[in-house]
Design an enzyme around this catalytic site. Sequence first.
Site, short mmCIF file in Angstrom:
data_model
loop_
_atom_site.label_atom_id
_atom_site.label_comp_id
_atom_site.label_asym_id
_atom_site.label_seq_id
_atom_site.Cartn_x
_atom_site.Cartn_y
_atom_site.Cartn_z
N GLY B 284 0.83 -1.20 0.00
CA GLY B 284 0.00 0.00 0.00
C GLY B 284 0.86 1.25 0.00
N SER B 285 0.35 2.28 0.62
CA SER B 285 0.93 3.62 0.48
C SER B 285 2.38 3.74 0.90
CB SER B 285 0.11 4.62 1.27
OG SER B 285 -1.23 4.55 0.88
#
Lengths: 233, 570
Positions: B284-285
């Site tokens: 993810g981020s």
Amino acid sequence: MSTTSVGRSRTRDAHAGRRGGARLPLVKVAQPGRRASRVPFALVILLLLAAALLTLLLLNTMLAQDAFVLYRLQQQSATLADSEQQLQESVTQAEAPSALASQAAGLGMVPGGDPLFLRVPDGTVLGDPKAARVAVPPAITIRTPTPQPSSSASPSPSPSPSPSPSMSPSASSSTQGRVGPSPTPSARGASAPARARKSPPATSRATHRANPGTQPAPQSPRPQHVTPTGRPT
Amino acid sequence: MLVLLLAVLGVRLVQLQGLDGAAYAQRAELQRRQARTLPASRGAIVDRNGNPLALSVETRTVFADPTEIPPRTALPLAQALSPLLNVPQSDLLSQLTRTDTRYAILARGIDPGVAQRTLQVLRANGLTGIGTQIQSRRFYPGGGLAATLLGFPPTVQTTGPATGGAGLELSANRLLAGRDGKVTAEFGAGGREIPAGEHAGQAPVPGSTVQLTLDRDIQWAAQEAIAAQVKAVKAKGGTAIVQDIRTGELLAVATAPTFDPNAPVRPAMAVSGNPAVAETYEPGSVNKVITVAGALQDRRVTPDTPFRVPWELHVGDRTFHDAEVHRVERLTTAGVLAKSSNVGTIQIGERLGKNRLYDFLRAFGFGADTGVGIPGESRGILPPPQQWSGSQEHTIAFGQGIGVTALQMASVYATVANGGIRVAPTLIKATVSADGKATPRAQPAPRRVIDAGVALQVRDMLEAVTSDEGTAPAARIAGYRVAGKTGTAQIPNPRCHCYRGGGYTASFVGFAPADNPQLLVSVVLQRPVNGHFGGHLAAPVFHRIMSFALKSEAIAPTGTTPPTVRLLAP
């Protein structure tokens, strides 16, 4: 040497006999001391043999006895090693962090909060002095300072030596992150203006995209597709 | 008459000494001479300060030879032994009356002192047929401390190779185990060696002590913090890693849930490997830092390059969007990272290009072993760019569509914090042989991934993440400058081959002090139920562990002011 001398005397006797006519009897000359010297020698050998036997016996007895002593001492050493091991086991168990933590909790101690540093020369407290969760004063780590290039940049606004909780706990946090274009260097270190100095766009931005947690975000725009949306964070 | 007797005796004498003498001598010698194995003591596993994490202690196995026990003494014997050995009387009785064996085990893992007292009691009562055997037991003083990392030693078989085992106990077994010795000598009654008798053999070589880079206290704090949060948010599991940025040494590798290695029965998780290196997830981020660092390194963007960021973006037939609906914004590169915009990151990724993105992912250590030496390590999932689907190019830019391990991800941030030089994580500091000679482990060669200037720019951007405008103000530690990045990734749902209902991975990776990075803490929570944002769930854990580690290592705040980072384009 003795034989040659005997031989010579014999010839002399023979001459004398022939000359004088009188015949002297031949006497066997004994060799004195020869037989007598063997007895002490045998005795010495026998004595040596007996002594050797005795020594061997003694040696073997001692060896056997030492073997018993060795065995007993080994047993004792093993027993001591066992008890040492047992003690060490209980010590390592008692000094394990979890055991120490529960012991401390039993004494009513609580873990300290954020780190605090007291700079000795000017008495500045680095950090945000707050009481630990239960009413116990926070643990202050005292450390001799490394020479700081700019002590004016310390988060505390005044060189007040007392670490009172009223001393602007937000001072350091407000200087974190974006402070906007800093206009005057004289304003450095003053905590109150720091927030006000944020550039206008920043404040306007915060209105519609604040911390992710302030909105029940993920479900509000319903995803209509299967692609990973990678909820940002 | 007398002559006859003498004759008989004479014949017998000749028979015994002359005819059968050799056979009898041989039988006597066989009785005296025994070959014994001298077991080598297993080395300990200690932390960086020499505190034991795993020790070997001696125990006794108490056994019976039922053929030497008359039936009428079996019951009193069982009655006498039961309280001493802490074994039910009925179990003892059934073992004592077995007829199929001469070796019936009554109890294992008995304390040597207890075993000795037991034998003394029996001897005093004239009871025979009970013996003890020396055996070694592995003891973990910290209980569940680093249990999923240490694992357990393989079982030594009397014949054939050792089986089982897990963790470092298995991977470092050759160092730890040492080599058994053996002795062939003549023994008298009571097991005493006969002096001046035959004696041959070789001494055992004790195992080496393995010194880890872990710090016992930080490991404990990390384990407590991650376990508490896993419980609070009802997550499926979690990992927390603390790393020394300069040296790459791991100070803590904590996982939750864990297990008690001292318990007689080991749960299945004991053999499944350490989740920090064995479990791959879509980052993810947190992965955005590679996209941004790569674009900065290739001079495709500068920290102030403006991007027009709508809340959703159509690329081909796919639509990507940010977590929250927002008006069209003008963000800088720094703003895209600090506010973790997917749409903005896709645009930066497009400028970088997928081949270069792949190059940077590899350079930061994805798709390869970290070489840390924890068994069961996964390389993660990183297909070459030719195999990427149309949308994967965009999703990988913001961290979906690839699989990484928590340790790989932590290493990325350690690289950025270390001025762009990657120092591979290490766990084993040295091995110390029984004679006290320490052999330090060869340190992996550092490798430059991005320029120092680029690393500085990224570091400043990451510091904005913990500002009030960033995604993780909860990670901030009063007085310190903290940099980091949150991650909230979706977990694919195998049932529908989509992300719906798969749950989330909430993570935070950060380091402090931001302007003089020394420690890195990475927190990953898998499938939390109560909430799912990395900034909410993982950042507080980061805060707790980092505070403890900073205090533990006595790292003072730098007392400097964070730089000005423009998040919004004019």
